[in-house]
Design a protein around this motif. Structure first.
Motif, PDB file in Angstrom:
ATOM      1  N   PRO A 128      46.032 -27.154 -24.235  1.00  6.28           N
ATOM      2  CA  PRO A 128      46.982 -26.542 -25.699  1.00  6.28           C
ATOM      3  C   PRO A 128      45.737 -26.939 -26.559  1.00  6.28           C
ATOM      4  N   ASP A 165      40.741 -25.372 -23.774  1.00  6.18           N
ATOM      5  CA  ASP A 165      40.709 -24.434 -23.006  1.00  6.18           C
ATOM      6  C   ASP A 165      39.749 -23.561 -23.349  1.00  6.18           C
ATOM      7  N   SER A 219      50.349 -21.904 -26.536  1.00  2.14           N
ATOM      8  CA  SER A 219      49.939 -24.118 -27.539  1.00  2.14           C
ATOM      9  C   SER A 219      50.418 -23.080 -28.658  1.00  2.14           C
TER      10      SER A 219
END
Length: 360
Positions: A72, A76, A164
Motif C-alpha cells: 500500500p 508496489d 490504498s
C-alpha cells in the motif's frame, strides 16, 4: 528452356547461401557481444524503459523501515520507482524489490537539505524523467482523512476504493495536474486532527465542525515531510537552499514553501482525503529565521522585473505580524484565491499578480 531453369536454380542456391551466411554471422555477433550486464546496468535499463510516472525520493539512516515497504505504500512496483539515500550506513539487504534504488553517501546526506538535494541531483543525472517527484521523510504513516473534514460522497468514494490512499493520491496527481501537491499532516498522535486544519483558523476552530471539503483545495503552507512536485516545476523549486541548514531547518522549510507559493500560486493544491502522520521529531536549531528574512532572500533570485510586485510586500507585511498562521495556513472553506484550471500549463511566476478579489 532448360538453361533458363538451370539459371533460376543457380540464383536460388546463391540466395540461400547468402541468407545462411547472414544468419550465421548474426548468431556469431550475438554470441560475441552478449556479455552479462552488471546488476546496476540491468536495473538502469529497466528504469529507463519504465513507463511509471512517479519517483519517490527518501532519506533514511540505513534501510527503509518495514512499514514503508508494504504494497500500500512503497512496495508496489507497478506504480512508482523509489530512490533512497542511506546517510549513515549502506543498506545491504535485498528484499527482491527491484524498483528500489539505494544510494549511499554519508557526506551528501548529513542534513535534510543536502540529502534531498543529493537525491534530486542523482535522479536528474541518472534516471529517466518522471511526471512527479515525491519527496518524503522515512517516518510517515498514511491515513484516510477523518470523515468530518470531507464531503460525504468523497468519504464514500475513498473508503469504497480497493486501492490504498497513496495510490489514490497518485491518481489524483494525474487527474488534477498540480505543480505541487501535499496531503494534510498530523504531528503528535494519529488521533489528532490535521495540523493544517487546526492552525488555519486561529480562535475559530471547533473540534465538532463538519468541514465538507472537496477533493482539492488551495494551499500556501505545506509540510515538507511529504510533497509531490511536477516535472515542469521541480527544476524551479530544487535544489533546496542550504544557507540555513546548520542554523534553522525551519528556515529552509519556510524558504521552500514560500518560493513555491510565489512561483506557482494557484497551481498548488492540497489533496484532502489523505493525511500523513509525522511521528518522529528530532532536535535541531529552529525558528530563528523569520519569514521577512526568507522573502528578502527569495527576492534576490527573482527576476528584476518582478521584484516590485505587490505579492512580495503583502507577504512581508502579513507574515511580520505575530499570528503568521492566518496568512500561510489557508482556510479551505474560504480560500484567498481560486485554483487554476486543470489543463493549465505549469509555468513559474504565471500568477504572480494578485487580483482585486484575492487577498493573497
Amino acid at each position: 528452356m532448360e538453361s533458363t531453369r538451370k539459371g533460376t536454380g543457380y540464383i536460388k542456391r546463391i540466395l540461400a547461401i547468402i541468407i545462411a551466411i547472414t544468419i550465421i554471422v548474426n548468431i556469431l555477433v550475438l554470441l560475441h557481444f552478449k556479455q552479462p550486464l552488471r546488476y546496476e546496468q540491468q536495473y538502469q535499463n529497466r528504469i529507463n524503459q519504465s513507463r511509471k510516472q512517479f519517483l519517490y525520493l527518501v532519506q533514511t539512516e540505513e534501510c527503509l523501515p518495514d512499514n514503508l515497504l508494504g504494497k500500500p505504500v512503497l512496495g508496489d512496483a507497478y506504480t512508482a520507482d523509489v530512490l533512497v539515500l542511506s546517510f549513515k550506513r549502506e543498506c545491504k539487504y535485498d528484499k527482491n524489490m527491484k524498483h528500489l534504488i539505494y544510494i549511499y553517501s554519508q557526506d551528501k546526506g548529513t542534513t535534510w537539505e543536502s540529502g534531498r538535494n543529493y537525491l534530486y541531483t542523482f535522479a536528474k543525472e541518472h534516471l529517466k524523467t518522471y511526471t512527479y517527484y515525491i519527496f518524503m521523510d522515512d517516518d510517515l504513516d498514511f491515513f484516510v482523512t477523518k470523515s468530518k473534514f470531507l464531503q460525504e460522497e468523497l468519504v464514500q468514494q475513498v473508503q469504497q476504493s480497493d486501492v490504498s490512499i497513496l495510490r489514490q493520491f497518485e491518481d489524483f496527481l494525474l487527474r488534477s495536474k498540480p505543480a505541487l501537491s501535499a496531503p494534510f499532516r498530523i504531528n503528535y498522535s494519529p488521533d489528532d486532527d490535521p495540523y493544517d486544519i487546526v492552525e488555519c483558523c486561529l480562535g475559530n476552530y471547533n473540534v465538532d465542525t463538519q468541514w465538507n471539503l472537496s477533493e482539492k483545495v488551495p494551499m500556501i503552507r505545506f509540510d515538507e515531510c511529504f510533497i509531490a512536485i511536477h516535472k515542469d516545476a521541480v527544476d524551479h523549486i530544487m535544489p533546496i537552499i542550504t544557507k540555513y541548514e546548520h542554523i534553522d531547518v525551519w528556515g529552509s522549510c519556510k524558504y521552500f514553501h514560500m518560493k513555491a507559493y510565489f512561483m506557482f500560486r494557484k497551481q498548488m493544491s492540497r489533496f484532502t482525503p489523505m493525511t500523513v502522520y509525522n511521528k518522529r521529531h528530532n532536535t535541531y536549531p529552529q525558528n530563528t529565521v523569520t519569514y521577512p528574512d526568507v522573502i528578502s532572500n527569495i527576492l534576490l533570485e527573482t527576476p528584476n522585473k518582478l521584484r516590485e510586485k505587490p505579492i512580495f510586500l503583502n507577504a512581508k507585511r502579513g507574515l511580520a505580524i505575530k499570528s503568521v498562521q492566518t496568512y500561510i495556513m489557508v482556510d479551505p472553506r474560504k480560500p484567498p484565491f481560486q485554483l487554476a484550471p486543470i489543463e493549465d500549463p505549469i509555468a513559474p511566476w504565471k500568477y504572480i499578480d494578485i487580483l482585486e478579489n484575492e487577498s493573497r
